[in-house]
Design an enzyme around this catalytic site. Structure first.
Site, short mmCIF file in Angstrom:
data_model
loop_
_atom_site.label_atom_id
_atom_site.label_comp_id
_atom_site.label_asym_id
_atom_site.label_seq_id
_atom_site.Cartn_x
_atom_site.Cartn_y
_atom_site.Cartn_z
N ASP A 135 2.21 4.19 2.71
CA ASP A 135 1.11 5.02 2.19
C ASP A 135 1.63 6.14 1.28
OD1 ASP A 135 -1.56 5.55 1.84
OD2 ASP A 135 -1.95 6.27 3.86
N ASP A 136 2.00 7.27 1.84
CA ASP A 136 2.54 8.40 1.06
C ASP A 136 3.78 8.88 1.81
OD1 ASP A 136 0.14 8.93 -0.90
OD2 ASP A 136 -0.74 8.77 1.10
N HIS A 144 1.03 5.03 -2.57
CA HIS A 144 0.48 5.76 -3.72
C HIS A 144 1.66 6.32 -4.51
CE1 HIS A 144 -3.67 5.81 -2.01
NE2 HIS A 144 -2.96 5.61 -0.90
N HIS A 196 0.84 -1.21 0.00
CA HIS A 196 0.00 0.00 0.00
C HIS A 196 0.87 1.26 0.00
CE1 HIS A 196 -3.91 2.03 1.47
NE2 HIS A 196 -3.02 3.01 1.35
N GLU A 218 -10.20 4.27 7.52
CA GLU A 218 -9.03 5.13 7.78
C GLU A 218 -9.55 6.40 8.46
OE1 GLU A 218 -7.33 6.88 4.24
OE2 GLU A 218 -5.47 7.45 5.26
N HIS A 232 -9.73 1.66 0.15
CA HIS A 232 -9.51 2.40 1.40
C HIS A 232 -10.82 2.41 2.19
CE1 HIS A 232 -5.90 3.81 -0.59
NE2 HIS A 232 -5.54 4.52 0.45
N1 ADE Z 1 -4.72 9.11 -1.73
C1 ADE Z 1 -3.42 9.22 -1.45
N2 ADE Z 1 -3.18 8.88 -0.17
C2 ADE Z 1 -4.36 8.53 0.37
C3 ADE Z 1 -4.77 8.07 1.65
N3 ADE Z 1 -3.90 7.88 2.65
N4 ADE Z 1 -6.07 7.82 1.85
C4 ADE Z 1 -6.95 8.01 0.84
N5 ADE Z 1 -6.62 8.42 -0.36
C5 ADE Z 1 -5.34 8.68 -0.61
ZN ZN Z 2 -3.55 5.00 1.00
#
Ligand code: ADE
Ligand code: ZN
Length: 359
Positions: free
Chosen positions: A272-273, A13, A11, A194, A191
């Site tokens: 994640d990011d 992006h 996971h 969260e 998703h």
């Molecule tokens: N797009 C990019 N990062 C995200 C995240 N953590 N949750 C939902 N959408 C996303």
């Molecule tokens: Zn995500």
């Protein structure tokens, strides 16, 4: 020391993996002025809460204008993961973000595939793609993404997912989108749980053909939902630092990773990011060791769970599992193997440009 533990990430992006330096470099290369206020300082993006994070993420994605840009962020991200011992990474890509910048589905795909191929050649890391749609853009846009994906099948596109604002629309609106993907043989994840609570997770499991959940962490608030996740073998793509950064939990001591693991859930570690949340896949494993008191065997088990749940083909999975087992028996891990590798090169930069923007 978790550096030499083979890691797998399910996971992240792709558009959200580019750190500020790379975003600035790509913007310069493409002659783009980035929006004011995008960066807090040289190394950090500026954002306040989850909606503002999505806004910053969209703004930074504006630097991606060509297939070569997708090649470069995929290559640079995979190189960084390999240096931390990752052997496998599934990357979410967003054709909607590419389209926003004038790129076709094939542009974004060909660039990402080139980055994956180059990184495997140079670092031995295996990368695959999960094509995603953006929830708050609605089901019609999601359908268009899924149709493009199915019209251009590629062996590296192994899954379909959805990110974006979890409060927008109903998940059932997206059933036709996910059905297209699932019927084409792709693994599906979404998703849920969260930002929103257990009801969001229940909707995902009731309405969509998913075997994994992006986050799903707030299942912990409803014991019967945890039981269902365990019973159905649903895999949780947990992203602890993301959850802290976006304010879902106050600190690692409050994060339910250990409780979900103890309850029998299939849990994985993910970034994640990463530059938005001051993390990386290596940092997630190191934190799990330090804060969740996971020893090497427990962390290897997390990698095994991720490889078992990966949407990759069976031959590749078998090879990755052999690498996980081999690394435990004194074979060289990717982290050892790439420690001396040169800092990654981008496809079109020249040194002059890099000096100008990274000093
Ligand atoms: N797009 C990019 N990062 C995200 C995240 N953590 N949750 C939902 N959408 C996303
Ligand atoms: Zn995500």
């Amino acid at each position: 020391m978790t550096r030499d533990i083979p890691k797998a990430e399910l996971h992240c992006h792709l558009e959200g993996t580019a750190p500020p330096a790379l975003v600035r470099r790509l913007a310069h290369r493409n002659g783009i002025a980035l929006p004011d206020g995008l960066f807090a300082d040289a190394d950090n993006f500026a954002w306040t809460d989850f909606p503002d994070f999505l806004r910053a993420y969209d703004a930074a994605s504006m630097c991606l204008r060509k297939a070569g840009d997708y090649r470069d962020i995929a290559y640079e991200y995979l190189a960084a993961c390999a240096r931390e011992g990752a052997i496998y990474v599934e990357m979410f890509t967003s054709p909607d973000h590419a389209a926003e910048m004038g790129m076709s589905y094939l542009d974004h795909l060909e660039g990402t595939v080139a980055g994956i191929e180059d990184a495997e050649r140079d670092f031995g890391i295996v990368g695959r793609i999960i094509v995603t749609c953006v929830r708050h853009l609605g089901a019609e846009r999601g359908l268009a993404v899924a149709r493009d994906m199915i019209a251009e099948p590629h062996p590296y596109v192994v899954g379909f997912g959805m990110g974006g604002d979890e409060t927008a629309f109903h998940l059932r609106d997206f059933l036709p989108v996910f059905r297209l993907a699932a019927d084409a043989g792709l693994g599906c994840t979404v998703h849920a749980g969260e930002v929103c609570g257990p009801e969001s997770i229940r909707a995902a499991l009731d309405e969509l053909p998913v075997t994994r959940l992006g986050h799903g962490v707030r299942a912990i608030e409803e014991p019967r939902l945890v039981e269902r996740i365990v019973r159905d073998g649903i895999v949780l793509e947990l992203c602890p630092h993301s959850n802290l950064a976006t304010g879902v939990y106050e600190d690692m001591a409050s994060h339910p990773f250990p409780a979900l693991l103890a309850a029998g859930c299939k849990v994985t570690l993910n970034s994640d990011d990463p530059p938005y949340f001051a993390t990386s896949i290596g940092h997630e494993y190191a934190t799990a060791a330090a804060d969740f008191k996971m020893d090497d065997a427990a962390l290897r088990a997390v990698t095994r769970t991720a490889l078992a749940a990966a949407f990759v083909g069976e031959d590749t999975r078998a090879g990755l599992l052999a690498r996980l087992d081999g690394a435990g028996q004194g074979l060289k891990t990717p982290a050892s193997a790439v420690a001396e590798a040169p800092v990654c090169m981008t496809s079109e930069d020249d040194n002059t440009e890099r000096e100008r923007h990274e000093t």
